[in-house]
Design a protein around this motif. Structure first.
Motif, PDB file in Angstrom:
ATOM      1  N   GLY A  30     -33.463  40.692 -24.163  1.00 49.51           N
ATOM      2  CA  GLY A  30     -32.891  41.050 -24.905  1.00 49.51           C
ATOM      3  C   GLY A  30     -31.774  39.657 -25.869  1.00 49.51           C
ATOM      4  N   VAL A  31     -32.791  38.835 -26.281  1.00 47.00           N
ATOM      5  CA  VAL A  31     -31.984  37.089 -26.446  1.00 47.00           C
ATOM      6  C   VAL A  31     -32.836  37.162 -27.649  1.00 47.00           C
ATOM      7  CG1 VAL A  31     -31.472  35.323 -25.969  1.00 47.00           C
ATOM      8  CG2 VAL A  31     -31.442  36.947 -24.084  1.00 47.00           C
ATOM      9  N   PRO A  32     -32.212  37.431 -29.034  1.00 49.72           N
ATOM     10  CA  PRO A  32     -33.206  36.963 -29.925  1.00 49.72           C
ATOM     11  C   PRO A  32     -32.631  35.924 -30.969  1.00 49.72           C
ATOM     12  CG  PRO A  32     -30.962  38.864 -30.224  1.00 49.72           C
ATOM     13  CD  PRO A  32     -31.143  37.951 -29.157  1.00 49.72           C
ATOM     14  N   HIS A  33     -32.894  35.705 -32.119  1.00 52.60           N
ATOM     15  CA  HIS A  33     -32.486  34.045 -32.772  1.00 52.60           C
ATOM     16  C   HIS A  33     -31.607  34.790 -34.431  1.00 52.60           C
ATOM     17  CE1 HIS A  33     -35.909  32.378 -30.803  1.00 52.60           C
ATOM     18  NE2 HIS A  33     -35.345  31.816 -30.747  1.00 52.60           N
ATOM     19  N   ILE A  34     -30.985  33.466 -34.143  1.00 50.26           N
ATOM     20  CA  ILE A  34     -29.804  34.391 -35.046  1.00 50.26           C
ATOM     21  C   ILE A  34     -30.121  32.902 -36.122  1.00 50.26           C
ATOM     22  CG2 ILE A  34     -28.143  36.130 -34.190  1.00 50.26           C
ATOM     23  CD1 ILE A  34     -26.503  33.639 -33.777  1.00 50.26           C
ATOM     24  N   SER A  35     -29.460  33.223 -37.546  1.00 48.80           N
ATOM     25  CA  SER A  35     -29.867  31.858 -38.395  1.00 48.80           C
ATOM     26  C   SER A  35     -28.924  31.293 -38.597  1.00 48.80           C
ATOM     27  CB  SER A  35     -31.000  32.457 -40.051  1.00 48.80           C
ATOM     28  OG  SER A  35     -31.098  31.589 -40.310  1.00 48.80           O
ATOM     29  N   GLY A  36     -28.665  30.454 -38.171  1.00 46.59           N
ATOM     30  CA  GLY A  36     -27.628  29.626 -39.430  1.00 46.59           C
ATOM     31  C   GLY A  36     -27.446  29.152 -41.212  1.00 46.59           C
ATOM     32  N   ILE A  37     -28.617  29.508 -41.976  1.00 50.50           N
ATOM     33  CA  ILE A  37     -28.781  30.042 -42.747  1.00 50.50           C
ATOM     34  C   ILE A  37     -28.158  31.189 -43.584  1.00 50.50           C
ATOM     35  CG2 ILE A  37     -30.425  30.007 -45.233  1.00 50.50           C
ATOM     36  CD1 ILE A  37     -32.361  27.634 -43.264  1.00 50.50           C
ATOM     37  N   PRO A  38     -27.507  31.134 -44.780  1.00 50.20           N
ATOM     38  CA  PRO A  38     -26.869  32.422 -45.416  1.00 50.20           C
ATOM     39  C   PRO A  38     -28.186  33.322 -45.803  1.00 50.20           C
ATOM     40  CG  PRO A  38     -25.294  30.688 -45.749  1.00 50.20           C
ATOM     41  CD  PRO A  38     -26.205  30.352 -45.117  1.00 50.20           C
ATOM     42  N   GLU A  39     -28.043  34.398 -45.758  1.00 47.31           N
ATOM     43  CA  GLU A  39     -29.692  35.909 -46.294  1.00 47.31           C
ATOM     44  C   GLU A  39     -29.359  35.123 -48.230  1.00 47.31           C
ATOM     45  OE1 GLU A  39     -28.427  39.024 -44.671  1.00 47.31           O
ATOM     46  OE2 GLU A  39     -30.360  38.696 -43.357  1.00 47.31           O
ATOM     47  N   ASN A  40     -29.834  35.332 -48.489  1.00 41.41           N
ATOM     48  CA  ASN A  40     -29.817  34.970 -50.283  1.00 41.41           C
ATOM     49  C   ASN A  40     -30.492  36.642 -50.326  1.00 41.41           C
ATOM     50  OD1 ASN A  40     -29.899  34.694 -52.757  1.00 41.41           O
ATOM     51  ND2 ASN A  40     -31.497  33.020 -52.894  1.00 41.41           N
ATOM     52  N   PRO A  41     -29.514  37.326 -51.373  1.00 38.84           N
ATOM     53  CA  PRO A  41     -30.110  38.784 -51.698  1.00 38.84           C
ATOM     54  C   PRO A  41     -31.426  38.499 -53.142  1.00 38.84           C
ATOM     55  CG  PRO A  41     -27.209  37.673 -52.695  1.00 38.84           C
ATOM     56  CD  PRO A  41     -27.890  36.717 -51.598  1.00 38.84           C
ATOM     57  N   HIS A  42     -30.939  37.515 -53.425  1.00 37.99           N
ATOM     58  CA  HIS A  42     -32.281  37.506 -54.919  1.00 37.99           C
ATOM     59  C   HIS A  42     -32.816  37.159 -54.511  1.00 37.99           C
ATOM     60  CE1 HIS A  42     -28.803  37.849 -57.229  1.00 37.99           C
ATOM     61  NE2 HIS A  42     -28.153  36.764 -56.459  1.00 37.99           N
ATOM     62  N   THR A  43     -33.290  36.983 -53.195  1.00 42.29           N
ATOM     63  CA  THR A  43     -34.526  36.246 -52.766  1.00 42.29           C
ATOM     64  C   THR A  43     -35.523  37.239 -51.586  1.00 42.29           C
ATOM     65  OG1 THR A  43     -34.660  35.028 -50.820  1.00 42.29           O
ATOM     66  CG2 THR A  43     -34.928  34.320 -53.258  1.00 42.29           C
ATOM     67  N   ARG A  44     -36.497  37.791 -51.574  1.00 41.87           N
ATOM     68  CA  ARG A  44     -37.080  38.262 -50.438  1.00 41.87           C
ATOM     69  C   ARG A  44     -37.993  37.972 -49.366  1.00 41.87           C
ATOM     70  NH1 ARG A  44     -41.269  43.586 -51.869  1.00 41.87           N
ATOM     71  NH2 ARG A  44     -41.710  44.730 -49.069  1.00 41.87           N
ATOM     72  N   PRO A  45     -38.023  37.295 -48.049  1.00 42.01           N
ATOM     73  CA  PRO A  45     -38.587  36.972 -47.240  1.00 42.01           C
ATOM     74  C   PRO A  45     -40.014  37.476 -46.957  1.00 42.01           C
ATOM     75  CG  PRO A  45     -36.853  38.387 -46.323  1.00 42.01           C
ATOM     76  CD  PRO A  45     -36.666  38.698 -47.589  1.00 42.01           C
ATOM     77  N   PRO A  46     -40.750  36.683 -46.780  1.00 39.04           N
ATOM     78  CA  PRO A  46     -42.550  36.882 -46.945  1.00 39.04           C
ATOM     79  C   PRO A  46     -43.221  37.977 -45.678  1.00 39.04           C
ATOM     80  CG  PRO A  46     -41.788  34.488 -46.038  1.00 39.04           C
ATOM     81  CD  PRO A  46     -40.957  35.377 -46.542  1.00 39.04           C
ATOM     82  N   SER A  47     -43.581  38.831 -46.064  1.00 37.42           N
ATOM     83  CA  SER A  47     -43.651  39.967 -45.008  1.00 37.42           C
ATOM     84  C   SER A  47     -45.035  40.000 -44.357  1.00 37.42           C
ATOM     85  CB  SER A  47     -43.746  42.090 -45.315  1.00 37.42           C
ATOM     86  OG  SER A  47     -44.705  42.039 -44.884  1.00 37.42           O
ATOM     87  N   TYR A  48     -44.861  40.199 -42.857  1.00 36.29           N
ATOM     88  CA  TYR A  48     -46.290  39.844 -42.072  1.00 36.29           C
ATOM     89  C   TYR A  48     -46.441  40.898 -41.366  1.00 36.29           C
ATOM     90  CZ  TYR A  48     -44.575  34.824 -42.095  1.00 36.29           C
ATOM     91  OH  TYR A  48     -44.646  33.329 -42.506  1.00 36.29           O
ATOM     92  N   SER A  49     -46.094  41.863 -42.590  1.00 30.08           N
ATOM     93  CA  SER A  49     -46.800  43.282 -41.522  1.00 30.08           C
ATOM     94  C   SER A  49     -48.010  43.709 -41.702  1.00 30.08           C
ATOM     95  CB  SER A  49     -46.198  44.162 -42.113  1.00 30.08           C
ATOM     96  OG  SER A  49     -44.734  44.723 -42.529  1.00 30.08           O
ATOM     97  N   LEU A  50     -48.850  43.186 -42.391  1.00 27.46           N
ATOM     98  CA  LEU A  50     -50.366  42.884 -42.423  1.00 27.46           C
ATOM     99  C   LEU A  50     -50.754  42.590 -40.989  1.00 27.46           C
ATOM    100  CD1 LEU A  50     -53.322  43.803 -43.111  1.00 27.46           C
ATOM    101  CD2 LEU A  50     -53.266  41.348 -44.718  1.00 27.46           C
ATOM    102  N   LEU A  51     -50.475  41.233 -40.574  1.00 29.86           N
ATOM    103  CA  LEU A  51     -50.868  40.477 -39.829  1.00 29.86           C
ATOM    104  C   LEU A  51     -50.486  42.026 -37.841  1.00 29.86           C
ATOM    105  CD1 LEU A  51     -49.458  37.283 -40.372  1.00 29.86           C
ATOM    106  CD2 LEU A  51     -52.269  37.692 -39.894  1.00 29.86           C
TER     107      LEU A  51
END
Length: 317
Positions: A159-180
């Motif tokens: 139960g140890v996830p990763h967090i990011s120090g970069i704020p989320e940008n509401p105007h961009t959509r992160p890439p999706s890897y669902s197909l993989l």
């Protein structure tokens, strides 16, 4: 804004993947440099015999100096992410993040073949453990591509996830890897179907063999065929001395000292045993050139292409 209201977004899939790849590059570079030093000090024969222990110590050292001290790995620092949870500061959890990805894999790689050679039941258990670990890891990876968290199975268990120090940008959509993730599940289903078919085919063959079984095991030169099939790995046993080498027909003890001085393997710098020649005409110990060829497919002297299946044994040199 007060410190209590500070919050960090979860790390994106791309950040986690790049961090993992970066860590693999650093560990591989550290392992290669360590092997070069040990090869120059102790020889290729020693390094070939203890290559798995060297790899384990390199991984433990890398993770111990980063995760063990509750700081970022070089890959996490590169993508500006870090591990965080309510349990991430616990020494036990940090030890789990270091030992669980390394120790079980080492034990299966080092002790698995020797344990499996003792009986067919142990061999089946070891093989089942390896396959089960691979399948569970692939299922975890597919879930990561679909859900976006816990790239490593150990982190999901602890139960140890990763967090990011970069704020989320509401105007961009992160890439999706669902197909993989979908493709991995399709591959697992295909693997399951192939396994069930092989089991049914083996059961049919076993029934036919049991119906036509011969109670007496065939022998070759008074040795049972089963003993000839259980061939041990030449890397697991120490090399014999030149006088005790069964693969040399020369009377090595009667050779002049200057002649014996020329029977040196350029990899381990010891007198050659089980001599073999490469396609380019250079002589080496079988164990030395075999261990070298597993890492690099080139002659260590002239850098020509090296094919382990084309090595020629030489019994009179």
């Amino acid at each position: 804004m007060s410190a209590r209201n500070l919050s960090f977004p979860a790390a994106q899939q791309a950040q986690i993947i790049r961090a993992h790849q970066r860590d693999i590059i650093h560990v591989s570079s550290l392992k290669e440099q360590t092997e070069n030093i040990l090869r120059s000090w102790l020889g290729s024969r020693w390094l070939t015999r203890y290559d798995k222990e060297v790899e384990l110590l390199v991984k433990l050292g890398y993770l111990g100096l980063t995760t063990g001290r509750a700081i970022q790995t070089l890959g996490e620092e590169y993508t500006n992410i870090w591990s965080y949870s309510a349990l991430s500061q616990s020494p036990r959890v940090r030890a789990g993040l270091i030992l669980l990805p390394t120790i079980p894999a080492y034990l299966l790689a080092r002790l698995g073949p020797s344990v499996a050679s003792r009986s067919d039941r142990l061999k089946t258990l070891v093989r089942a453990a390896v396959v089960s670990l691979e399948v569970v890891s692939e299922v975890n990876l597919a879930i990561f591509y679909l859900r976006g968290s816990y790239y490593e199975l150990v982190r999901r268990v602890l139960g140890v996830p990763h967090i990011s120090g970069i704020p989320e940008n509401p105007h961009t959509r992160p890439p999706s890897y669902s197909l993989l993730g979908v493709l991995i599940f399709i591959r697992l289903v295909h693997r399951l179907i192939a396994f069930l078919r092989s089991r049914s085919r083996k059961s049919i063959i076993t029934e036919k063999r049991s119906a036509n079984a011969n109670p007496e095991e065939p022998h070759i030169d008074a040795r049972p065929v089963s003993s000839l099939l259980n061939v041990t790995d030449p890397q697991s046993d120490p090399a014999p001395s030149a006088e005790d080498d069964d693969l040399t027909i020369l009377d090595v003890a009667s050779l002049p000292p200057d002649v014996r001085a020329g029977r040196i393997c350029t990899l381990c710098l010891e007198e050659r045993t089980a001599t073999c020649v490469t396609e380019c005409g250079h002589l080496f110990d079988w164990n030395c050139i075999y261990g070298w060829g597993r890492e690099k497919s080139e002659c260590p002297l002239c850098r020509q292409s090296l094919d382990l299946t084309r090595l020629l044994p030489i019994y009179n040199l």
